[in-house]
Enzyme design. Structure first.
Site, PDB file in Angstrom:
ATOM      1  N   ARG A  20       0.860  -1.183   0.000  1.00  0.00           N
ATOM      2  CA  ARG A  20       0.000   0.000   0.000  1.00  0.00           C
ATOM      3  C   ARG A  20       0.889   1.223   0.000  1.00  0.00           C
ATOM      4  O   ARG A  20       1.724   1.376   0.886  1.00  0.00           O
ATOM      5  CB  ARG A  20      -0.888   0.001   1.237  1.00  0.00           C
ATOM      6  CG  ARG A  20      -1.844  -1.162   1.204  1.00  0.00           C
ATOM      7  CD  ARG A  20      -3.009  -0.975   2.141  1.00  0.00           C
ATOM      8  NE  ARG A  20      -3.958  -2.066   1.873  1.00  0.00           N
ATOM      9  CZ  ARG A  20      -5.001  -2.361   2.621  1.00  0.00           C
ATOM     10  NH1 ARG A  20      -5.266  -1.636   3.694  1.00  0.00           N
ATOM     11  NH2 ARG A  20      -5.802  -3.360   2.305  1.00  0.00           N
ATOM     12  N   ASP A  38       1.103   5.547  -0.259  1.00  0.00           N
ATOM     13  CA  ASP A  38       0.347   6.784  -0.048  1.00  0.00           C
ATOM     14  C   ASP A  38       0.395   7.692  -1.273  1.00  0.00           C
ATOM     15  O   ASP A  38       1.211   7.489  -2.185  1.00  0.00           O
ATOM     16  CB  ASP A  38       0.959   7.567   1.123  1.00  0.00           C
ATOM     17  CG  ASP A  38       0.828   6.834   2.440  1.00  0.00           C
ATOM     18  OD1 ASP A  38      -0.189   6.153   2.650  1.00  0.00           O
ATOM     19  OD2 ASP A  38       1.760   6.947   3.271  1.00  0.00           O
ATOM     20  N   TYR A  80      12.076  -0.648  -0.271  1.00  0.00           N
ATOM     21  CA  TYR A  80      11.803   0.752  -0.591  1.00  0.00           C
ATOM     22  C   TYR A  80      13.111   1.521  -0.709  1.00  0.00           C
ATOM     23  O   TYR A  80      14.094   1.204  -0.021  1.00  0.00           O
ATOM     24  CB  TYR A  80      10.969   1.414   0.517  1.00  0.00           C
ATOM     25  CG  TYR A  80       9.511   1.033   0.510  1.00  0.00           C
ATOM     26  CD1 TYR A  80       8.591   1.774  -0.215  1.00  0.00           C
ATOM     27  CD2 TYR A  80       9.050  -0.061   1.244  1.00  0.00           C
ATOM     28  CE1 TYR A  80       7.244   1.450  -0.212  1.00  0.00           C
ATOM     29  CE2 TYR A  80       7.694  -0.399   1.239  1.00  0.00           C
ATOM     30  CZ  TYR A  80       6.802   0.372   0.511  1.00  0.00           C
ATOM     31  OH  TYR A  80       5.468   0.042   0.512  1.00  0.00           O
ATOM     32  N   ARG A 126       8.880   6.552   6.004  1.00  0.00           N
ATOM     33  CA  ARG A 126       8.943   8.017   6.071  1.00  0.00           C
ATOM     34  C   ARG A 126       9.284   8.524   7.470  1.00  0.00           C
ATOM     35  O   ARG A 126       9.987   9.526   7.618  1.00  0.00           O
ATOM     36  CB  ARG A 126       7.636   8.611   5.563  1.00  0.00           C
ATOM     37  CG  ARG A 126       7.460   8.366   4.060  1.00  0.00           C
ATOM     38  CD  ARG A 126       6.031   8.596   3.609  1.00  0.00           C
ATOM     39  NE  ARG A 126       5.599   9.940   3.904  1.00  0.00           N
ATOM     40  CZ  ARG A 126       4.325  10.343   3.857  1.00  0.00           C
ATOM     41  NH1 ARG A 126       3.369   9.486   3.512  1.00  0.00           N
ATOM     42  NH2 ARG A 126       4.013  11.588   4.135  1.00  0.00           N
TER      43      ARG A 126
END
Lengths: 262, 262
Positions: free
Chosen positions: A50, A52, A110, A201
């Protein structure tokens, strides 16, 4: 019933995120609409990770259960002819009926990019976080490596649902230097079995405080161990983040060498 | 009267080009407006290289003659506070009164990026030319190197004004492989004393025909020697092209190590 896996990339700038929401463009909806255009089937697309609004992907994985007889090559080309330019299927694979892009995945990778220079580079402005203050990259790298292993990452997430575990296994937490458009960028690579909401993040936002000398690498480790979100740094901007790849147990998903041939 | 040189970068996607035109946003106009906002001076900005709509820059050079007493650091920060996000000043230098960004330049370097894969990568779609057909990179490299040296480049330009020389000296014409967002791209680097209109793009459009096996490296050289635009390939899309740097004779322009300090 066939089960088809897709490897896809998207530019998150103009999406509200990967998942369908009441308002705005989602990657999921773009895929489902293109799929219906190609096959006349209305199907649910499962996405592995998922992401953002503003977060990009180069190696997101999806699967669709389908009756279509289209070849993999036709699926790749047909989907790309129907998708908007900010999403593109990169490869298509045939998978077992019980393969699920999200549930079967056991590794997500990531990359977060930071442009640490006197001025931002316009070509990269939607893909990197521009940080003007000088950053101590050695300290950042030293802090990051403390994340490797199995830990409770409650300090580094937006939201801790009741009775849900915040323990994750981090396989890689590294800093390196990369060059794009002649520009030296800081790349932070994080790989784990799974990530909590905003986890990358918040980690990056906190590691940048280490780079600025506000937190020591030991202090960073203490934040991890303290499991208190309020002790960690701010959530770094979404647009510096890219989902690079999703991994599966051996044998579950194989992108052929000639990925789109039948 | 001071003479200030600026090194600047821009994303060409939403510009009609570097130069002022009757309609649309130009880089020149954006710079002149920001300069006026910072200094209250209406000044002409000279740009070293003329770039078309869609063409990007990471190392364009400009100069402005000015009465301002602002420090170089204030100019950099003040201009960047006023410029739109698709233009940014990267460095500021003090230059001699007779320095002219375009007339004084003796070297321009461009990079053209090609994404030669089964599908385009959305994050790069405005910065590379997506070419689906397989390309023979060795043949392309072999053709390119024939351009090095002093030649009449009339075959590789949009427009040949009467009585204007189409002879240029090409210092570098090389192909290499670069990686951006985990993606292997073909980079074509061209450096010359100056370029004719559309020269890089016509060269790239023709070299891609070499890569596709439609023209041999010897045929490519024959096109160069024939000086006939009609024998060359199509003009490659603008958005794959980036102006990388502009060079000057020794001593004319020095970006200090601490580029923005006074």
């Amino acid at each position: 019933m066939r089960n088809i896996a897709l490897r896809l990339a998207y530019d998150g700038t103009d999406f509200i995120g990967s998942q369908y929401q009441n308002q705005g463009r989602s990657v999921q909806e773009a895929l489902e609409q293109a799929w219906e255009g190609l096959t006349q089937e209305r199907r649910r697309v499962n996405l592995a990770g998922r992401t953002d609004a503003g977060v990009h992907a180069v190696g997101q994985v999806a699967n669709i259960r389908t009756e279509t007889r289209h070849s993999r090559r036709t699926i790749l080309r047909g989907m790309n002819a129907k998708l908007p330019p900010d999403v593109a299927i990169q490869a298509v694979a045939e998978v077992d009926p019980d393969f699920h892009a999200r549930h079967s995945a056991n590794r997500r990778s990531y990359r977060y990019l930071i442009d640490n220079n006197a001025a931002w580079l316009p070509n990269l402005r939607n893909y990197v976080w521009f940080v003007e203050q000088p950053l101590d990259q050695a300290a950042m790298a030293e802090a990051l490596v403390r994340l490797e292993g199995t830990h409770d990452f409650a300090a580094f997430t937006a939201l801790v649902p009741e009775q849900r575990s915040t323990v994750r296994t981090c396989y890689t937490a590294r800093l390196s230097s990369v060059t794009m458009f002649d520009r030296h960028l800081i790349a932070i690579d994080l790989a784990a079995n799974a990530f909590l909401q905003h986890m990358v993040r918040v980690i990056v936002g906190t590691v940048v405080l280490v780079g600025r000398g506000k937190i020591t690498p030991d202090g960073f480790q203490a934040i991890l161990e303290g499991r208190d979100r309020k002790a960690a740094g701010p959530t770094a901007v979404a647009h510096g983040l890219t989902l690079v790849s999703v991994g599966y147990p051996p044998g579950l998903l194989r992108w052929d060498a000639g990925e789109v041939t039948d």
